[in-house]
Scaffold this motif. Structure first.
Motif, short mmCIF file in Angstrom:
data_model
loop_
_atom_site.label_atom_id
_atom_site.label_comp_id
_atom_site.label_asym_id
_atom_site.label_seq_id
_atom_site.Cartn_x
_atom_site.Cartn_y
_atom_site.Cartn_z
N TYR A 254 28.64 44.97 41.33
CA TYR A 254 29.21 45.93 40.41
C TYR A 254 30.26 45.29 39.39
N HIS A 255 30.34 43.92 39.20
CA HIS A 255 31.26 43.35 38.40
C HIS A 255 31.28 43.57 37.09
N HIS A 256 29.98 43.50 36.54
CA HIS A 256 29.95 43.94 35.08
C HIS A 256 30.62 45.22 34.54
N PRO A 257 31.19 45.05 33.30
CA PRO A 257 32.01 46.16 33.08
C PRO A 257 31.25 47.40 32.98
N VAL B 185 31.28 48.99 36.57
CA VAL B 185 32.48 49.24 37.49
C VAL B 185 32.69 50.84 37.63
N ILE C 79 39.09 45.05 43.88
CA ILE C 79 38.01 44.24 43.55
C ILE C 79 37.71 43.48 45.09
N ALA D 132 31.16 37.65 41.36
CA ALA D 132 30.11 38.48 40.78
C ALA D 132 28.75 38.08 41.02
N VAL E 168 30.05 36.75 34.99
CA VAL E 168 31.15 37.72 34.63
C VAL E 168 32.61 37.31 34.94
N THR F 194 35.95 42.28 34.43
CA THR F 194 35.79 43.37 35.48
C THR F 194 37.09 44.34 35.53
N TRP F 195 38.31 43.35 35.45
CA TRP F 195 39.48 44.05 35.70
C TRP F 195 39.87 44.94 34.48
#
Length: 314
Positions: A77-80, A83, A104, A109, A137, A142-143
């Motif tokens: 689920y790292h893609h913005p 999230v 995280i 990713a 990604v 992600t952050w």
């Protein structure tokens, strides 16, 4: 005792880890943990027991605001775009309106797996085979999506897990909200003193997982763990335990907490739960601390290179 996070919130120094906590027993075990005094519960999407934890929180008489609930974003689920979707799923399963800490889980990713297709997505994040599948990604993307959840009130503090120093430094260069916590494998056989020094110098709190070293990986049939002498039976640890009339587990946990690093041990046994919680009422001597420090082997049991040659720690 607690650690004051850079987000302004307090995080208990001793919590209860929910990794490898069987879903069928998790509700009962967590209720026992709450009963004996635990306030911090460390979970994750990948652990597959969020709904069971939620049932325990719902049954407990402890108010939500007195608990500190941690969960972790899984690699798929790292893609913005995903999230918040992942966070919403965790909130629903836990039956809460917000998370105290959202991490995280790994700086990896992997390919997106729709929640309605498979949940949790599994170790390899694949619907078709047992191979690892990845996505390109960048961590900062992600952050930024993690930061948006703080602004929306769904998460109070955000952090990272299993990050190296270089990845943390790079993240700090681009973030708006600094990570509040770094969670790492940390025990007498893997002490990572330079990483600990750097992270704490940046005002980021540290949580140690697998504080008992190989013990945490025996049930996974890890050859590395099976071939490594247990810390519980190490002469140095046993001698210090005898001197303080404590268990080896309590000595290992106190060695960690005495350096202001949080711990999240897990046990299904109520007596050991209590023992693991009672590690803040005594201190190890400077000499005892040094003796444990000498045990460092740089021995990592949870290394993504062993999974699929993923180069986080090389």
């Amino acid at each position: 005792m607690s650690i004051k996070l850079n987000s302004g919130y307090e995080m208990p120094l001793v919590g209860f880890g929910c990794w490898k906590l069987d879903e069928s027993k998790a509700t009962e075990v967590v209720l026992d943990a709450i009963e004996v005094g635990y306030k911090l519960f460390d979970g994750a999407q990948d652990y597959g027991n969020c709904e069971a934890l939620g049932k325990a929180f719902a049954k407990s008489s402890i108010p939500r605001e007195e608990l500190f609930i941690t969960s972790k974003l899984w690699n798929s689920y790292h893609h913005p775009n995903h999230v918040e979707e992942a966070c919403d799923k965790v909130l629903k399963d836990l039956g809460v309106d917000y998370l105290d800490l959202w991490l995280i889980h790994f700086p990896i990713a992997q390919a997106y797996v729709p929640i309605d297709k498979k949940y949790p997505p599994g170790f390899t994040c694949s619907l078709s085979d047992d191979k690892f599948h990845f996505e390109d990604v960048p961590l900062l993307e992600t952050w930024k999506a993690m930061e948006s959840l703080v602004k929306k009130g769904k998460v109070r503090s955000i952090g990272i897990s299993n990050f190296s120093g270089a990845l943390i430094q790079d993240l700090l260069r681009g973030c708006e909200i600094k990570p509040a916590v770094l969670q790492i494998e940390h025990h007498a056989y893997l002490q990572q003193p330079r990483l600990v020094e750097y992270v704490q110098s940046q005002g980021i709190a540290i949580t140690a997982y697998s504080s008992f070293g190989p013990q945490s990986f025996l049930e996974l049939k890890s050859k590395k763990a099976l071939d490594t002498p247990t810390l519980f039976d190490h002469d140095v640890i046993k001698a210090i335990a005898k001197a303080h009339n404590k268990t080896p587990a309590q000595i290992l946990l106190r060695w960690t907490t005495q350096r202001n690093i949080a711990v999240i041990p897990k046990s299904n046994n109520k007596k050991r739960m209590i023992e693991n919680l009672e590690v803040l009422d005594f201190n190890l001597s400077e000499e005892e601390m040094k003796e444990i420090t000498k045990l460092d082997l740089g021995l990592r049991f949870n290394d993504p290179w062993d999974w699929d040659k993923i180069p986080i720690f090389i």
